[in-house]
Scaffold this motif. Structure first.
Motif, short mmCIF file in Angstrom:
data_model
loop_
_atom_site.label_atom_id
_atom_site.label_comp_id
_atom_site.label_asym_id
_atom_site.label_seq_id
_atom_site.Cartn_x
_atom_site.Cartn_y
_atom_site.Cartn_z
N PHE A 37 -25.89 53.11 -7.49
CA PHE A 37 -24.84 53.04 -8.53
C PHE A 37 -24.65 54.17 -9.73
O PHE A 37 -24.00 54.88 -10.57
N LEU A 93 -31.53 49.55 -5.80
CA LEU A 93 -30.36 49.12 -6.45
C LEU A 93 -30.84 49.59 -8.00
O LEU A 93 -30.13 50.02 -8.73
N PHE A 97 -29.79 52.74 -10.96
CA PHE A 97 -29.76 52.64 -12.07
C PHE A 97 -30.52 53.25 -12.77
O PHE A 97 -29.48 53.28 -13.94
N LEU A 222 -18.13 51.15 -11.01
CA LEU A 222 -18.48 50.03 -10.96
C LEU A 222 -17.29 49.22 -10.08
O LEU A 222 -17.61 48.90 -9.45
N LEU A 225 -18.01 49.77 -6.49
CA LEU A 225 -18.75 48.66 -6.34
C LEU A 225 -18.49 47.90 -5.92
O LEU A 225 -18.54 46.65 -4.90
N VAL A 229 -18.23 45.52 -2.54
CA VAL A 229 -19.01 44.60 -2.69
C VAL A 229 -18.27 43.57 -1.52
O VAL A 229 -18.38 42.77 -0.30
N TYR A 270 -12.69 40.09 -12.30
CA TYR A 270 -14.12 39.81 -11.65
C TYR A 270 -13.57 38.43 -11.24
O TYR A 270 -14.55 37.79 -10.41
N SER B 12 -25.21 43.18 -7.34
CA SER B 12 -24.72 44.31 -7.43
C SER B 12 -23.19 44.17 -8.40
O SER B 12 -22.90 44.58 -9.62
N VAL B 13 -23.28 42.53 -8.31
CA VAL B 13 -21.19 42.39 -9.18
C VAL B 13 -21.76 41.35 -10.56
O VAL B 13 -22.35 42.53 -11.31
N ALA B 15 -25.21 43.13 -12.04
CA ALA B 15 -24.96 44.26 -12.64
C ALA B 15 -24.61 45.12 -13.45
O ALA B 15 -24.03 45.29 -14.12
N VAL B 16 -22.97 45.18 -12.36
CA VAL B 16 -22.29 46.14 -12.84
C VAL B 16 -21.24 45.24 -13.92
O VAL B 16 -21.05 45.56 -14.53
N SER B 17 -21.29 44.23 -13.71
CA SER B 17 -20.48 43.25 -14.81
C SER B 17 -20.77 43.15 -16.24
O SER B 17 -20.79 43.79 -17.43
N LEU B 19 -23.10 45.12 -17.21
CA LEU B 19 -23.00 46.67 -17.68
C LEU B 19 -21.39 47.28 -18.18
O LEU B 19 -21.62 47.81 -19.35
N ALA B 20 -20.64 46.58 -17.62
CA ALA B 20 -19.57 46.41 -17.88
C ALA B 20 -19.39 46.03 -19.47
O ALA B 20 -18.92 46.55 -20.82
#
Lengths: 294, 402
Positions: A37, A93, A97, A222, A225, A229, A270, B12-13, B15-17, B19-20
């Motif tokens: 990240f 991971l 962060f 973001l 990544l 994924v 998403y 990952s998804v 966590a980044v979500s 954060l977003a």
């Protein structure tokens, strides 16, 4: 017809940037099992170099951004990740962060919290009209830059001895080590390549915005990544396609969602990610088998 | 060691979500002073404002100017012979810092709480102050919700109301003969949403046509919107209801996309610090408080800006600096009338302000409106890399309901 073609051009440009970001992330993950990240802060570091050095000399600025990006990639591995080689990918991971937040605070301390502005490659911030289509010079450059770097990475990985060793390490790190591939060199080469890709992302984004702040690289990372994924973190090509798809979809949603629904474009991306992961939990292009590494 | 790519993908998804959704990363607030009770020899004012973060561009000039005004006031003997002390907590522009910061200042004995120039951020702090019967006052919030309309009966703003700002933007465009407008709204703040809604409504009332309304979010690149604009009816003017740095990014995309129409923005785009990003920018208009460059028609404004420059080594970044001394002057005036620092009594006094003369301009409050809605504003234009004064303009027709 023109609006459709125009939207495809815009989407291709957006996809190219996220493809570069995702490729860098995918490369590192392939070898180190690190979903980094903090790649965002590598982009940010390169962006600061571009903004600050460009008024002095543009070739120097480009060189400085690449040097900064590579140095940051190597330094964060040297300081943090190399000590966690035996840890799980999830632990790595989480550590990334931490590195990300630490570097953001460092940027705040060094450059301040407010934006630093400057014109990077101002000649590219214009458009030409061709047959009713608006062609942004930056979009053209972004697409070409992405294509050139992707082809270069492809040739490096498939045609050079070192690239084949990186691929071997990415496919099965343990066996590659047993076969005598020098892991330290492979890791350094991979991180260096990811640094170059991060610098390329920084160049496109700083040219576009003319401004950088401590969280500058977060958004690209973001989506990069996420793209990596859904494409498949295990597969370098998958990450690349996934990153492109995310940028492409985001841009098309922005263009074509009806008025009033535009604010849902990120949510829809998403949603797509959720759907993809439900169907292919390891990503579209990844195998279904789990991988091992020590 | 066993590695499960499914786990890392999901993590990952998530966590980044997360954060977003949370706006990525929060920074810690650093109280600039201890939280001990203010002494009886001083009058403590508390400021929960952004010295760092995205709001600092707006808050810092007002806060710095307020510090200067407090020094001047103390040199004249302070209030009732007591020196005024300002205690600042830097919120870092983080929403979750305002309520605890306000409470900390109230616990320290603050007589009034001074809050950041944004309704969304400041309202938790205002609620905390209101519950303690302490007045909260913001130098330059623009939303009329900061007051009784938003359930904040002890909250006032010395700022220009968004209602008047949006109307001035539209009326200025109309005065220039611009009839076809595009409206770009940064939806990340209520302020910018209201600004464009009001400007659009007034623009159409005046005979203008909306040839395209589009939304973006702070930080977005907008090439797709630019493509839509260039593919539609050519606008005479673009209303860019944004704030920096995202507003500048949008402006850069507009110009890079070949849209040469004049652009007009509100106070959110005041300041020159972003102009380096767009070399050669012209025909960009900003409605704001005053000009900071020494060409404001009010000599008192220029004099204070000069003093600011000599104190801080640079001129105020935005015109909001005039609201800082105005906060202090309003508190002095209000206390003089109320004879008390109790929030309810002080608010009553403020509600009787009628065309009170402050550096920010004539100020009127009512029991319904705790912000000036009809104050005249400055229109500036970007010229040669700086903002130049164009005219003072008061809104001609105000609808207090927006």
């Amino acid at each position: 017809m023109i609006p459709v073609i125009q939207s495809l051009i815009d989407a291709t440009s957006a996809g190219a940037v996220y493809a570069l970001a995702a490729l860098g992330i995918g490369l590192v993950f392939g070898v180190l099992r690190l979903a980094n990240f903090a790649n965002g802060e590598i982009i940010t570091g390169a962006a600061y170099a571009l903004i600050l050095v460009w008024p002095l000399s543009w070739p120097l600025a480009l060189a400085a951004s690449v040097v900064v990006a590579i140095a940051l990639s190597l330094l964060m591995d040297l300081a943090v990740f190399r000590w966690m080689r035996s840890q799980s990918a999830a632990s790595l991971l989480i550590a990334s962060f931490g590195v990300s937040i630490l570097l953001q605070r460092a940027y705040e301390g060094i450059f301040g919290v407010n934006v630093r502005t400057g014109a990077v490659a101002p000649a590219l911030t214009r458009s030409v009209n061709v047959g009713g289509l608006r062609l942004s010079m930056l979009a053209i450059v972004a697409i070409i830059l992405a294509a050139v770097l992707l082809i270069a990475v492809h040739f490096f990985l498939t045609k050079s001895r070192m690239g084949l060793q990186v691929q071997a390490a990415a496919a099965n790190f343990r066996e590659a080590r047993i076969l005598g591939i020098r892991s330290g060199v492979m890791i350094a080469v991979t991180l260096g390549m990811s640094g170059i890709l991060a610098a390329a992302v920084a160049f496109v984004l700083t040219t576009q915005s003319g401004a950088v702040n401590p969280t500058f690289g977060v958004q690209a990372t973001l989506f990069g990544l996420i793209g990596a994924v859904i494409g498949g973190l295990n597969r370098i090509g998958g990450a690349l396609v996934g990153g492109f798809a995310v940028g492409f979809a985001l841009s098309l949603f922005t263009t074509w969602l009806p008025s009033g629904f535009g604010d849902f474009r990120v949510a829809l991306v998403y949603l797509l990610v959720i759907v993809v992961l439900l169907i292919a939990p390891n990503g579209i292009f990844a195998g279904r088998t789990a991988k091992e590494r020590t | 060691m066993r590695f499960a790519s499914r786990t890392i993908a999901t993590l990952s998804v998530v966590a980044v979500s997360a954060l977003a959704l949370t706006g990525c990363v929060a920074s810690a607030s650093q109280p600039s002073d201890s939280a001990s009770k203010g002494s009886s020899d001083t009058i403590l004012l508390g400021a929960a404002m952004a010295e760092t973060g995205f709001m600092s561009v707006v808050d810092a000039p007002a806060l710095n100017a307020m510090k200067m005004a407090i020094t001047q006031l103390n040199e004249k003997g302070g209030i009732d012979g007591k020196h005024v002390e300002l205690r600042v907590i830097d919120t870092g522009s983080n929403l979750d810092k305002y309520a605890p910061a306000s409470q900390q200042l109230i616990d320290a004995g603050a007589k009034a709480i001074i809050l950041t120039c944004d309704f969304d951020l400041s309202s938790p702090g205002a609620l905390a102050a209101g519950q303690a019967n302490v007045m909260s006052i913001s130098p330059c919030i623009g939303d009329a919700l900061f007051g009784p309309k938003g359930g904040l009966n002890l909250s006032f703003s010395m700022g220009n109301s968004t209602i008047g700002e949006g109307v001035v933007m539209a009326e200025f465009a109309q005065s220039k003969g611009w009839k076809k407008g595009v409206f770009l709204t940064d939806t990340s703040l209520k302020y910018t949403q209201s600004q464009c809604a009001i400007a659009r409504k007034r623009f159409i009332e005046l005979g203008g046509t909306d040839v395209g309304s589009y939304n973006y979010v702070q930080g977005d690149s907008i090439p797709e919107i630019v493509s839509k604009i260039t593919g539609g009816t050519a606008p005479d003017v673009v209303f860019n209801c944004g704030y920096n740095p995202g507003g500048a990014k949008a402006a850069k995309d507009l110009r890079a996309g070949g849209i040469a129409a004049p652009i007009i923005s509100g106070f959110g785009m005041d300041g020159t610090f972003w102009l380096d990003a767009i070399p050669g920018l012209s025909d960009y208009y900003v409605t704001t408080y005053v000009s900071t460059t020494g060409d404001d028609p009010d000599p008192a404004v220029n004099k204070f800006a000069d003093l600011y420059a000599s104190t801080y080594g640079q001129r105020p970044v935005t015109g909001s600096f005039v609201t800082g001394p105005s906060v202090l002057d309003a508190l002095v005036k209000g206390h003089e009338i109320a004879g008390s620092w109790n929030g309810d009594k002080l608010a009553k006094a403020f509600e009787n302000f009628k065309d009170e003369k402050f550096l920010v301009g004539d100020t009127t409050f009512t029991p319904q409106l705790h912000i000036g809605v009809d104050r005249s504003q400055s229109v500036l234009v970007v010229k040669d890399g700086t903002l130049k004064f164009v005219e003072r303009r008061a809104p001609e027709k105000i609808n207090v309901n927006g």
